[in-house]
Design a protein around this motif. Structure first.
Motif, mmCIF file in Angstrom:
data_model
loop_
_atom_site.group_PDB
_atom_site.id
_atom_site.type_symbol
_atom_site.label_atom_id
_atom_site.label_comp_id
_atom_site.label_asym_id
_atom_site.label_seq_id
_atom_site.Cartn_x
_atom_site.Cartn_y
_atom_site.Cartn_z
ATOM 1 N N THR A 1 0.854 -1.259 0.095
ATOM 2 C CA THR A 1 -0.099 0.003 -0.108
ATOM 3 C C THR A 1 0.932 1.310 -0.057
ATOM 4 O O THR A 1 1.976 1.236 0.494
ATOM 5 C CB THR A 1 -1.001 0.137 1.152
ATOM 6 N N PRO A 2 0.085 2.460 -0.523
ATOM 7 C CA PRO A 2 1.118 3.870 -0.513
ATOM 8 C C PRO A 2 1.475 4.091 0.874
ATOM 9 O O PRO A 2 0.777 3.645 1.754
ATOM 10 C CB PRO A 2 0.158 4.702 -1.235
ATOM 11 N N ILE A 3 2.411 4.863 0.972
ATOM 12 C CA ILE A 3 2.885 5.611 2.466
ATOM 13 C C ILE A 3 1.854 6.835 2.469
ATOM 14 O O ILE A 3 1.821 7.543 1.672
ATOM 15 C CB ILE A 3 4.310 5.933 2.042
ATOM 16 N N LYS A 4 1.572 6.957 3.661
ATOM 17 C CA LYS A 4 0.708 7.932 4.211
ATOM 18 C C LYS A 4 1.514 9.175 4.918
ATOM 19 O O LYS A 4 2.466 8.785 5.612
ATOM 20 C CB LYS A 4 -0.215 7.502 5.365
ATOM 21 N N ASN A 5 1.124 10.484 4.565
ATOM 22 C CA ASN A 5 2.083 11.405 5.066
ATOM 23 C C ASN A 5 1.318 11.906 6.609
ATOM 24 O O ASN A 5 0.517 10.965 7.113
ATOM 25 C CB ASN A 5 2.229 12.569 4.232
ATOM 26 N N ASP A 6 1.948 12.617 7.492
ATOM 27 C CA ASP A 6 1.622 13.057 8.535
ATOM 28 C C ASP A 6 0.015 13.371 8.474
ATOM 29 O O ASP A 6 -0.734 13.167 9.601
ATOM 30 C CB ASP A 6 2.310 14.124 9.210
ATOM 31 N N CYS A 7 -0.632 13.712 7.498
ATOM 32 C CA CYS A 7 -2.069 14.181 7.631
ATOM 33 C C CYS A 7 -2.749 12.992 7.123
ATOM 34 O O CYS A 7 -4.022 13.016 6.654
ATOM 35 C CB CYS A 7 -2.113 15.291 6.614
ATOM 36 N N GLY A 8 -2.124 11.760 6.713
ATOM 37 C CA GLY A 8 -2.672 10.822 6.453
ATOM 38 C C GLY A 8 -3.114 10.540 4.958
ATOM 39 O O GLY A 8 -3.741 9.644 4.351
ATOM 40 N N GLU A 9 -2.425 11.370 4.065
ATOM 41 C CA GLU A 9 -2.820 11.499 2.566
ATOM 42 C C GLU A 9 -1.646 10.653 1.906
ATOM 43 O O GLU A 9 -0.596 10.354 2.486
ATOM 44 C CB GLU A 9 -2.353 12.985 1.919
ATOM 45 N N THR A 10 -2.137 10.173 0.738
ATOM 46 C CA THR A 10 -1.340 9.142 -0.012
ATOM 47 C C THR A 10 -1.206 9.383 -1.454
ATOM 48 O O THR A 10 -0.380 8.934 -1.977
ATOM 49 C CB THR A 10 -2.124 7.613 0.047
ATOM 50 N N LEU A 11 -2.041 10.370 -1.818
ATOM 51 C CA LEU A 11 -1.770 11.021 -3.249
ATOM 52 C C LEU A 11 -1.578 12.375 -3.205
ATOM 53 O O LEU A 11 -1.998 13.315 -2.599
ATOM 54 C CB LEU A 11 -3.043 10.719 -4.118
ATOM 55 N N PHE A 12 -0.514 12.716 -3.983
ATOM 56 C CA PHE A 12 0.282 14.101 -4.178
ATOM 57 C C PHE A 12 0.413 14.502 -5.581
ATOM 58 O O PHE A 12 0.255 13.814 -6.507
ATOM 59 C CB PHE A 12 1.588 14.168 -3.300
ATOM 60 N N GLU A 13 0.391 15.709 -5.775
ATOM 61 C CA GLU A 13 0.497 16.443 -7.016
ATOM 62 C C GLU A 13 1.577 17.363 -7.176
ATOM 63 O O GLU A 13 2.170 17.969 -6.217
ATOM 64 C CB GLU A 13 -0.768 17.203 -7.308
ATOM 65 N N TYR A 14 2.324 17.155 -8.227
ATOM 66 C CA TYR A 14 3.386 18.177 -8.607
ATOM 67 C C TYR A 14 3.702 18.055 -10.075
ATOM 68 O O TYR A 14 3.725 17.313 -10.733
ATOM 69 C CB TYR A 14 4.978 17.154 -7.994
ATOM 70 N N GLN A 15 3.453 19.565 -10.412
ATOM 71 C CA GLN A 15 3.509 19.928 -11.714
ATOM 72 C C GLN A 15 2.774 19.241 -12.664
ATOM 73 O O GLN A 15 3.358 18.737 -13.948
ATOM 74 C CB GLN A 15 5.191 20.036 -12.141
ATOM 75 N N GLY A 16 1.626 18.993 -12.354
ATOM 76 C CA GLY A 16 0.589 18.400 -13.334
ATOM 77 C C GLY A 16 0.585 16.802 -13.284
ATOM 78 O O GLY A 16 -0.221 16.055 -13.750
ATOM 79 N N PHE A 17 1.473 16.230 -12.361
ATOM 80 C CA PHE A 17 1.518 14.665 -12.115
ATOM 81 C C PHE A 17 0.892 14.346 -10.608
ATOM 82 O O PHE A 17 1.523 15.001 -9.857
ATOM 83 C CB PHE A 17 2.945 14.238 -12.383
ATOM 84 N N PHE A 18 0.049 13.452 -10.838
ATOM 85 C CA PHE A 18 -0.344 12.557 -9.501
ATOM 86 C C PHE A 18 0.918 11.728 -9.263
ATOM 87 O O PHE A 18 1.316 11.060 -10.112
ATOM 88 C CB PHE A 18 -1.696 11.807 -9.664
ATOM 89 N N PHE A 19 1.199 11.537 -7.999
ATOM 90 C CA PHE A 19 2.314 10.513 -7.614
ATOM 91 C C PHE A 19 1.990 10.227 -6.216
ATOM 92 O O PHE A 19 1.365 10.765 -5.253
ATOM 93 C CB PHE A 19 3.685 11.068 -7.847
ATOM 94 N N SER A 20 2.568 8.907 -6.032
ATOM 95 C CA SER A 20 2.723 8.039 -4.408
ATOM 96 C C SER A 20 3.948 7.548 -4.269
ATOM 97 O O SER A 20 4.559 7.271 -5.226
ATOM 98 C CB SER A 20 1.192 7.141 -4.580
ATOM 99 N N LEU A 21 4.046 7.370 -2.852
ATOM 100 C CA LEU A 21 5.276 6.629 -2.613
ATOM 101 C C LEU A 21 4.927 5.447 -1.963
ATOM 102 O O LEU A 21 3.937 5.275 -1.225
ATOM 103 C CB LEU A 21 6.116 7.512 -1.641
ATOM 104 N N PHE A 22 5.923 4.457 -1.987
ATOM 105 C CA PHE A 22 5.580 3.146 -1.294
ATOM 106 C C PHE A 22 7.072 2.686 -0.841
ATOM 107 O O PHE A 22 7.981 3.048 -1.430
ATOM 108 C CB PHE A 22 5.322 2.033 -2.684
ATOM 109 N N LYS A 23 6.883 1.703 0.178
ATOM 110 C CA LYS A 23 8.255 1.326 0.725
ATOM 111 C C LYS A 23 8.731 0.088 -0.404
ATOM 112 O O LYS A 23 7.804 -0.489 -0.948
ATOM 113 C CB LYS A 23 7.921 0.466 1.991
ATOM 114 N N ARG A 24 10.104 -0.167 -0.533
ATOM 115 C CA ARG A 24 10.522 -1.024 -1.425
ATOM 116 C C ARG A 24 10.284 -2.479 -0.704
ATOM 117 O O ARG A 24 10.685 -2.474 0.495
ATOM 118 C CB ARG A 24 11.985 -0.908 -1.517
#
Length: 330
Positions: A88-111
């Motif tokens: 599953t994707p990593i949550k930030n301190d606010c519990g969010e898993t989906l982020f946006e940067y310059q027009g792209f949605f992205f998420s982070l996962f543990k390897r």
């Protein structure tokens, strides 16, 4: 129009772009980025200072909405809450898993490490069956509200129309159109006869490449194709070989699956239907993505006369299989 306007959006994903995006979430990158095997989206291993690397997934623009992606994430967390082996994707301190940067949605996962499962090992299939039974028990508890449903219209009829009108060589078009019309008619008739099959939330692309075998358990990754579908959609992809091989495999899967959820025996009629739709949809997927430079580079055999000739033969084989008796539990 500038050259930048003509470039494919993924060409903007340079190492510095990736690291800038990841660092907006408070991770300090160490300069190492490594692309992983992914075509629909773009996935990278990104080195992090004094920590294990992270996996960054950048979603293909305009494919899924924010609501559809978040619904996928939520499904993964529901499975994880039931102690199912999913990534599953990593949550930030606010519990969010989906982020946006310059027009792209992205998420982070543990390897996570692991290797592809040995699907010719019947013990492994029994374990996969147990895991899928638990998986589908969770998937049946509620429906997706935003993600699509697997049906013959989107996977079959629309694929046929796209390929016939835009990609099929002129000399092969009559044969292609003829076999597709026959095949789709047979598919629609079978699906209508199975219209009472319940639709549940499924992984949707449950092939061995999306299963990591680790600690004697299958860990499911990449829920990008999760949707509403018959449970059989996640089962048939585990079957391979001749009919007698598939019968033995099916028996092991069903034994494990039935420990947690009723095995959908009546849906066995859909195995070749779903396989046919996947064949059609896969070719249409390649066609829809042909403007992405990664596709001509990695699928150079696509859109050649030889490819289309073999594609037509595979569709003819599928039409014959739809006339055969479906698989049955031994």
């Amino acid at each position: 129009m500038s050259e930048h306007d003509l470039a494919h959006p993924f060409e903007r994903l340079t190492p510095s772009f990736l690291m800038d995006a990841v660092e907006t979430l408070g991770h300090w990158c160490d300069g190492r980025t490594f692309p992983l095997n992914s075509y629909e989206n773009r996935v990278y291993q990104v080195g992090i200072e004094d920590q294990d690397p992270l996996i960054a997934k950048f979603y293909r623009p305009d494919r899924w909405s924010r609501e559809q992606i978040l619904e996928e994430h939520q499904f993964g967390f529901e499975l994880e809450e039931q102690e199912l082996p999913v990534v599953t994707p990593i949550k930030n301190d606010c519990g969010e898993t989906l982020f946006e940067y310059q027009g792209f949605f992205f998420s982070l996962f543990k390897r996570k490490g692991g290797h592809a499962p040995e699907l010719d090992n019947l013990d492994n299939l029994y374990t996969l069956g147990k895991t899928l039974g638990r998986f589908h028990l969770v998937g049946s508890k509620s429906d997706f509200k935003h993600r699509p449903t697997l049906d013959s219209q989107s996977f079959g009829h629309e694929s046929f129309k796209l390929l016939s009108e835009n990609f099929m060589p002129k000399q092969l078009k009559p044969a292609y159109d003829s076999i597709c019309k026959e095949l789709l008619q047979a598919i629609d008739e079978i699906m209508l006869s199975c219209a009472d099959a319940p639709l549940i939330r499924v992984h949707g692309d449950c092939h061995s490449g999306n299963i990591l075998w680790r600690d004697d358990l299958p860990h499911f990754v990449d829920f990008d194709d999760a949707r509403m579908a018959p449970a059989m959609q996640d089962i048939w992809m585990l079957l391979s070989g001749e009919r007698y091989d598939q019968l033995a495999q099916l028996s092991e899967i069903a034994d494990g699956y039935s420990e947690f959820y009723d095995f959908p025996t009546r849906q066995l009629r859909l195995v070749e239907v779903l396989r046919s739709l996947r064949i059609m949809h896969y070719s249409a997927w390649l066609a829809r993505r042909w403007e992405d430079p990664a596709f001509p580079h990695n699928f150079s055999w696509f859109n050649t006369e030889r490819y289309w000739g073999e594609h037509i033969l595979s569709l003819k084989e599928q039409l014959s299989k739809l006339d055969e008796d479906p698989l049955a539990l031994m």
